[in-house]
Design a protein around this motif. Structure first.
Motif, short mmCIF file in Angstrom:
data_model
loop_
_atom_site.label_atom_id
_atom_site.label_comp_id
_atom_site.label_asym_id
_atom_site.label_seq_id
_atom_site.Cartn_x
_atom_site.Cartn_y
_atom_site.Cartn_z
N GLU A 360 -2.86 -13.39 -8.31
CA GLU A 360 -1.83 -13.46 -9.36
C GLU A 360 -1.09 -14.68 -9.17
OE1 GLU A 360 -2.18 -8.66 -10.13
OE2 GLU A 360 -1.04 -9.52 -8.54
N HIS A 366 5.29 -10.00 -5.75
CA HIS A 366 3.80 -10.06 -5.84
C HIS A 366 3.32 -11.29 -4.82
CE1 HIS A 366 4.08 -7.71 -9.37
NE2 HIS A 366 2.86 -7.27 -9.07
N GLN A 372 -3.48 -1.61 -0.96
CA GLN A 372 -3.44 -0.66 -1.95
C GLN A 372 -3.72 1.02 -1.23
OE1 GLN A 372 -6.23 -1.28 -4.94
NE2 GLN A 372 -6.60 0.94 -5.59
N GLU A 374 -5.21 4.80 -1.92
CA GLU A 374 -5.83 5.24 -3.08
C GLU A 374 -6.34 6.76 -2.45
OE1 GLU A 374 -10.15 4.23 -5.21
OE2 GLU A 374 -8.24 3.07 -5.48
N ILE A 400 9.23 12.47 -3.66
CA ILE A 400 9.47 11.86 -5.15
C ILE A 400 8.93 13.14 -5.89
CG2 ILE A 400 8.71 10.46 -7.02
CD1 ILE A 400 7.98 8.41 -4.77
N TYR A 412 -12.54 2.02 -15.37
CA TYR A 412 -13.27 2.82 -14.88
C TYR A 412 -12.80 4.51 -14.76
CZ TYR A 412 -9.80 0.80 -11.79
OH TYR A 412 -8.69 0.22 -11.17
N THR A 413 -11.97 4.80 -15.53
CA THR A 413 -11.27 5.85 -15.62
C THR A 413 -10.82 6.45 -17.08
OG1 THR A 413 -9.14 5.00 -15.12
CG2 THR A 413 -10.16 6.13 -13.20
N VAL A 430 10.68 4.50 -12.30
CA VAL A 430 9.91 3.36 -11.55
C VAL A 430 8.37 3.95 -11.64
CG1 VAL A 430 9.58 2.37 -9.23
CG2 VAL A 430 11.69 3.02 -9.86
N GLU A 431 7.66 2.75 -11.87
CA GLU A 431 6.24 3.02 -12.07
C GLU A 431 5.78 3.16 -10.37
OE1 GLU A 431 1.84 1.00 -12.66
OE2 GLU A 431 3.63 -0.06 -13.30
N ASN A 434 -0.86 4.42 -10.53
CA ASN A 434 -1.87 4.42 -11.48
C ASN A 434 -2.81 5.53 -11.22
OD1 ASN A 434 -4.16 3.86 -13.18
ND2 ASN A 434 -3.01 2.23 -13.78
N SER A 435 -3.70 5.88 -11.93
CA SER A 435 -4.50 7.24 -11.73
C SER A 435 -5.32 7.55 -13.05
CB SER A 435 -3.78 8.56 -11.65
OG SER A 435 -3.16 8.95 -12.86
N TRP A 457 -6.28 8.19 -7.90
CA TRP A 457 -4.94 7.52 -8.05
C TRP A 457 -4.71 6.75 -7.05
CZ3 TRP A 457 -5.34 12.04 -5.15
CH2 TRP A 457 -4.64 12.09 -4.05
N SER A 460 0.81 1.06 -4.42
CA SER A 460 0.75 -0.04 -3.26
C SER A 460 1.71 0.48 -2.01
CB SER A 460 1.56 -1.36 -3.85
OG SER A 460 2.82 -1.16 -3.63
N ARG A 463 5.44 -1.49 -2.12
CA ARG A 463 6.56 -1.25 -3.05
C ARG A 463 7.42 0.07 -2.40
NH1 ARG A 463 9.01 -3.82 -5.27
NH2 ARG A 463 9.67 -2.51 -6.97
N PRO A 464 6.84 0.90 -1.80
CA PRO A 464 7.53 1.80 -1.30
C PRO A 464 8.33 1.39 -0.18
CG PRO A 464 5.15 2.68 -1.26
CD PRO A 464 5.54 1.31 -2.03
N LYS A 468 12.22 1.47 0.51
CA LYS A 468 12.75 2.39 1.63
C LYS A 468 13.60 1.47 2.45
CE LYS A 468 11.67 6.50 1.28
NZ LYS A 468 12.68 7.26 0.64
O1 FB9 Z 1 2.84 0.95 -6.02
C1 FB9 Z 1 3.53 1.08 -7.11
N1 FB9 Z 1 4.82 1.51 -7.36
C2 FB9 Z 1 5.37 1.99 -6.44
C3 FB9 Z 1 4.84 3.15 -5.39
C4 FB9 Z 1 5.85 3.97 -4.63
C5 FB9 Z 1 7.03 3.65 -4.72
O2 FB9 Z 1 7.70 4.55 -3.71
C6 FB9 Z 1 9.13 4.60 -3.67
C7 FB9 Z 1 9.61 5.08 -2.77
C8 FB9 Z 1 10.01 5.42 -3.77
C9 FB9 Z 1 7.78 2.78 -5.40
C10 FB9 Z 1 6.85 1.87 -6.28
N2 FB9 Z 1 2.84 0.41 -8.22
C11 FB9 Z 1 1.46 0.18 -7.96
C12 FB9 Z 1 3.51 0.35 -9.48
C13 FB9 Z 1 4.09 -0.99 -9.66
O3 FB9 Z 1 4.64 -1.42 -8.29
C14 FB9 Z 1 3.07 -2.24 -10.42
O4 FB9 Z 1 4.03 -3.20 -10.71
C15 FB9 Z 1 2.44 -2.82 -8.99
N3 FB9 Z 1 1.17 -2.02 -8.69
C16 FB9 Z 1 0.16 -2.91 -8.02
C17 FB9 Z 1 -0.78 -3.58 -8.63
O5 FB9 Z 1 -0.04 -4.86 -9.25
C18 FB9 Z 1 -1.19 -5.38 -9.93
C19 FB9 Z 1 1.40 -1.23 -7.70
C20 FB9 Z 1 0.06 -1.70 -7.15
C21 FB9 Z 1 -1.23 -0.79 -7.61
C22 FB9 Z 1 -1.37 -0.39 -8.95
C23 FB9 Z 1 -2.61 0.39 -9.31
C24 FB9 Z 1 -3.33 0.89 -8.43
C25 FB9 Z 1 -3.04 0.58 -7.02
C26 FB9 Z 1 -1.99 -0.07 -6.65
C27 FB9 Z 1 -4.24 1.93 -8.74
C28 FB9 Z 1 -5.24 2.45 -9.16
C29 FB9 Z 1 -6.29 3.44 -9.48
C30 FB9 Z 1 -6.39 4.12 -10.58
C31 FB9 Z 1 -7.08 4.99 -11.02
C32 FB9 Z 1 -8.17 5.23 -10.07
C33 FB9 Z 1 -8.03 4.62 -8.82
C34 FB9 Z 1 -7.17 3.92 -8.45
#
Ligand code: FB9
Length: 508
Positions: A360, A366, A372, A374, A400, A412-413, A430-431, A434-435, A457, A460, A463-464, A468
């Motif tokens: 990316e 990023h 990841q 999961e 949360i 795939y979902t 905040v996102e 995903n799930s 679901w 990452s 991000r947390p 934190k």
């Molecule tokens: O982690 C993300 N956000 C996040 C998570 C926790 C959090 O905690 C805070 C303490 C309060 C804060 C933020 N995201 C997923 C959301 C965004 O950051 C997103 O912009 C970036 N995503 C990554 C992928 O980027 C391309 C984070 C990463 C991500 C996204 C999707 C999946 C995994 C990681 C997935 C999935 C999935 C879906 C269906 C079935 C199985 C797996």
């Protein structure tokens, strides 16, 4: 120069003083370096309650090196004055003197000398007064004798402006008698040795009192990177929820398990090298479960299990291409396939936390790789409601609670949802992940029973962790720019603890 070790002299002075004494003044009185007195204070402090020593910072006037030289040799203007014989001195010659330039203008302004420009062989300098007082030297010597305060503010600032005098902050000790004060310092024992016990000599030996409040020296130890601290908390949450960790010890994956097994079509944009790192050597995966591959091929190209499939010419070579896994969902596919081979079907809850790689565009949040997280639940008749429920339980353990679900799309979902949480610190939604419910086109070719559905679901780890620890740029968290001190001092901050206020702009 007072003889005898400074420590003893200090104790005798203390004995004589009422109240206490200042280490700097004592140094001046004893004519020793202040450091020597500080050394004595420290060694006496180590003996226990012999003395009390309170660190103070006192401002005092000190001569600069040029000030020292003038105090010794006299001011530049005085030296110029002295170098002028009664018959005067050619100005050109005077200017060649070491103090010439500075001294000439000062002597002129003091009206000690005059210049006769009408002389045949050029300007000549003559004395105006017979003698002069070298006030500058006198004042600098007063400072040397510790009488700086006797000088007026004006005099002091004039010397400071000429960079002959400077105000320095001196860390000094105010020393006073301790509870075990005595002028005869006998070294207090700090160890009770077997000899002392056997000889009984311990009875008349002074022992240093135990300092039960003494802080132990922090042993040099390894430090968990913040990411790994947060990873262990996520692990704890999954284990508490009865999940089992999936093996993810293979960064290199085949396109088959990373994409095809997930019913992601071979022409899907994520499958080109703009998003995915393909491996040149070994370029192809050789071992694939061919009977299962055939079912995947048919599902992609013709459909089946009630699906019309993608109606394209699915190629085995494309599926064999090795790559750096783009998600740990490939590990979920392997785990669900293994689960499907176990008859009769038993419900399962799996989780994974490991590195994934995406080609990316790099920016503050990023990198080309992230961790990841999961979660996967496989059981009979699971619905979107179960997914929402398990997401609430999971994120609640993260501290949360306010969640919102937004319809989303994953190959795939179906249905799929993005998960959002309201972040009180950031005052915005905040996102957080995903799930979705894995498609039957993914599960049935594996051999899982019809009425088994699988919810999953992902999010990452970075991000947390950044939120934190109040880190805005991912390069402060991972990579060669990380300041290790941040790692060493990063407290174990509980995920479910109230979020830290985001750093204010200037702090960022
Ligand atoms: O982690 C993300 N956000 C996040 C998570 C926790 C959090 O905690 C805070 C303490 C309060 C804060 C933020 N995201 C997923 C959301 C965004 O950051 C997103 O912009 C970036 N995503 C990554 C992928 O980027 C391309 C984070 C990463 C991500 C996204 C999707 C999946 C995994 C990681 C997935 C999935 C999935 C879906 C269906 C079935 C199985 C797996």
């Amino acid at each position: 120069m007072a003889d005898g070790p400074v420590a003893e002299l200090l104790l005798r002075r203390l004995e004589a003083s009422d109240g206490g004494l200042d280490s700097a003044e004592l140094a001046t009185e004893l004519g020793v370096e202040h450091q020597a007195v500080v050394g004595a204070v420290k060694s006496l402090q180590a003996l226990g309650e012999v003395i009390e020593a309170e660190l103070r910072s006192t401002k005092r006037w000190e001569l600069t090196s040029e000030g020292e030289e003038i105090a010794r040799e006299g001011s530049h203007e005085a030296r110029v004055f002295r170098s002028i014989p009664p018959e005067g001195l050619a100005q050109s010659e005077l200017m060649r003197l070491p103090s010439g330039k500075v001294g000439f203008s000062k002597a002129m302004s003091n009206k000690w000398i005059r210049v006769d420009k009408s002389m045949a062989d050029g300007p000549r300098v003559f004395r105006v007064v017979d003698s002069m007082e070298d006030e500058v030297q006198r004042r600098l010597q007063m400072v040397q004798r510790g009488q700086a305060e006797k000088l007026g503010e004006k005099e002091r600032s004039e010397l400071r402006k000429r960079k002959l005098l400077a105000e320095v902050t001196l860390k000094t000790y105010w020393v006073s008698k301790g509870s075990a004060f005595s002028t005869s310092i006998s070294k207090q024992e700090t160890e009770l040795s077997p000899e002392m016990i056997s000889s009984g000599s311990w009875q008349d030996r002074p022992f240093k009192p135990y300092n039960f409040l003494a802080q132990g020296v922090l042993p040099d130890s390894g430090h968990l990177h913040p990411l790994l601290k947060v990873r262990s908390q996520f692990r704890q949450i999954f284990l508490e929820m009865g999940f089992t960790e999936m093996p993810t010890d293979n960064f290199i994956e085949s396109s088959f398990w990373n994409f095809d097994a997930l019913f992601q079509p071979q022409q899907h944009p994520a499958r080109d090298q703009h998003d995915t790192f393909f491996i040149r050597d070994p370029a192809e995966a050789l071992q694939l479960p061919m009977d299962y591959v055939q079912r995947v091929k048919r599902t992609h190209s013709q459909g089946g299990y009630g699906s019309q499939g993608y109606k394209y010419n699915w190629k085995l070579d494309e599926a064999r291409k090795n790559l750096l896994r783009t998600h740990t969902t490939s590990a979920s596919a392997r785990a669900l396939y293994r689960l499907a081979q176990k008859k009769p079907f038993t419900p399962a809850k799996y989780f994974s936390i490991d590195r994934v790689f995406r080609n990316e565009t790099l920016d503050a949040t990023h990198l080309a790789e992230f961790h990841q997280i999961e979660g996967v639940v496989a059981d009979h008749g699971l619905t979107l409601g179960h997914l929402m429920g398990v997401l609430r339980e999971f994120f609640t353990k993260l501290g949360i609670t306010q969640l919102r679900f937004k319809p989303a799309y994953n190959p795939y979902t179906e249905p799929s949802m993005e998960v959002f949480s309201y972040h009180p610190g950031l005052k915005k939604w905040v996102e957080v992940g995903n799930s979705g419910v894995f498609r039957p086109e993914m599960l049935l070719p594996m051999g899982l029973p019809e009425n088994v559905s699988v919810i999953a679901w992902g999010l990452s780890l970075e991000r947390p962790t950044m939120i934190k620890y109040g880190i805005n740029n991912i390069r402060e968290l991972v990579g060669h720019k990380v300041n290790l001190q941040m790692v060493y001092d990063s407290p174990l901050c509980r995920l479910d603890a109230k979020p830290k206020p985001p750093p204010t702009q200037e702090a960022a």
